[in-house]
Design an enzyme around this catalytic site. Sequence first.
Site, PDB file in Angstrom:
ATOM      1  N   ARG A 120     -41.296  33.911 -44.767  1.00 46.05           N
ATOM      2  CA  ARG A 120     -41.932  33.034 -43.774  1.00 46.05           C
ATOM      3  C   ARG A 120     -40.923  32.432 -42.794  1.00 46.05           C
ATOM      4  O   ARG A 120     -41.304  31.909 -41.747  1.00 46.05           O
ATOM      5  CB  ARG A 120     -42.723  31.930 -44.470  1.00 46.05           C
ATOM      6  CG  ARG A 120     -44.084  32.395 -44.986  1.00 46.05           C
ATOM      7  CD  ARG A 120     -44.858  31.261 -45.622  1.00 46.05           C
ATOM      8  NE  ARG A 120     -44.398  30.993 -46.982  1.00 46.05           N
ATOM      9  CZ  ARG A 120     -44.827  29.987 -47.728  1.00 46.05           C
ATOM     10  NH1 ARG A 120     -45.719  29.137 -47.244  1.00 46.05           N
ATOM     11  NH2 ARG A 120     -44.375  29.808 -48.950  1.00 46.05           N
ATOM     12  N   ARG A 141       6.742  27.720  -2.381  1.00 39.02           N
ATOM     13  CA  ARG A 141       5.531  28.051  -1.626  1.00 39.02           C
ATOM     14  C   ARG A 141       5.941  28.695  -0.310  1.00 39.02           C
ATOM     15  O   ARG A 141       7.055  28.501   0.175  1.00 39.02           O
ATOM     16  CB  ARG A 141       4.681  26.803  -1.382  1.00 39.02           C
ATOM     17  CG  ARG A 141       5.387  25.669  -0.672  1.00 39.02           C
ATOM     18  CD  ARG A 141       4.600  24.380  -0.773  1.00 39.02           C
ATOM     19  NE  ARG A 141       5.242  23.291  -0.052  1.00 39.02           N
ATOM     20  CZ  ARG A 141       5.050  22.006  -0.301  1.00 39.02           C
ATOM     21  NH1 ARG A 141       4.238  21.641  -1.289  1.00 39.02           N
ATOM     22  NH2 ARG A 141       5.655  21.081   0.409  1.00 39.02           N
TER      23      ARG A 141
END
Length: 457
Positions: free
Chosen positions: A16, A440
């Site tokens: 179930r 950078r």
Amino acid sequence: MANRYAIILAAGQGTRMKSNLYKVLHPVMGRPMVQHVIDQLEQAQLDEMVTIVGHGAEKVAEHIGDQSRLVIQDEQLGTGHAAMQAEDVLGNQDGTTIVVCGDTPLITSETYQALFDHHEQENAKATILTAKAPTPAGYGRVIRNEKNEVERIVEHKDASEQERQIDEINTGTYCFDNKTLFQVLKQVSNDNAQGEYYLPDVIEIAKKANQKVSAFMTADFEETLGINDRVALAQAEKSMKKRINENHMRNGVTIIDPDHTYIDPDVKIEQDVIIHPGSIIGGKSVIKSEAEIGPHSEIRNCSIGENSVVKQSVATDSTIGKRVKIGPYAHIRPEAAIGNEAKVGNFVEVKKADIGDGSKVSHLSYIGDADVGNNVNIGCGTITVNYDGKNKSLTTIEDDAFIGCNSNLIAPVTVGKGSYVAAGSTITKHVPDDSLSVARARQTNKEGYASKIKNRK
């Protein structure tokens, strides 16, 4: 005190439940339901515990380890047949045996202890754990005589209209004189519609043999809930959640909305902790005094120090120190260690990294496989680039360093003590102590070029 034994009936498939997961392994508040049964029974100081399993026995063994001996029921022929499988282990023992279903996770150790004590004080051969059911339909009724003695158990479908008015029900938990149990089980018949051997038949056989049958009524019907489907599973979860939360609140924890707070059974929470709605605290987490969790935080297997705040964040398998601020919307992944008075802010992910005392990662950053010292400031958008597609490497940021926004630290790399990394840098080499590192591209401006682009469009 007599020797005490337990038989846990856990062989049913649980059709179930409509699940591939073995029935008794369905979790209730983070722990398999059969584990709740075992943990509560252990407190009754048992001499032996036997769990009867069927399908999925290996998975049950993985969960319960050596807490209980496992016996396999190859064919599921009813509860009586299941109990009989323990005969080789317990059949010759003197003492008291409790028989419990593995799908009843809410029964407490206090109830088990009271049932044992009542059975032994009554010198009974069998004792039924009963309860008053608010809606007893579907349950077996306990029929008593004029002396209030148990006469028999009658199933709902077999009960008369008068018997159906009785609200004392059989919970499916029993205590037996151990040798009597196995003697009487041999007399149980499978002459019924299902062709199965039912454990409650032991009560009627014992009664007909003039053996004393008693009953002990628990005051809390909710404890005895058996889980047969997902609806009952949700009811058990709700009941267990309420029990756990109330215990913490009585011990000095403030839970703002207990209906929407989920705390696993093994969690330890000290007094004056505040837990806001929507929080889930699981595993073996430890929350120290005056910490604040939530709203809507998920914590699993974490230690969180005094006066720390975890707001709208997720933390797993990690250690968070004292007076730390986490979130909102931070993700602390496994093997992170956040030092005292540190900050991990919004949309920051930390994985397998140590963040030192007083350090701050305030927003929009990923810090993985890193060793961050004390009093470090990590700017917005910083990433420790830890994975090259094959190996993961360590980033070390030493004490008092300052990492500018939108920096990429390509591991393995070290930023030395007190050093600065300029915003927008991609760092591929070690930065010495007390240095400024700029990595950078040079900016180039082409004036008037934007108009050319627009006209081209």
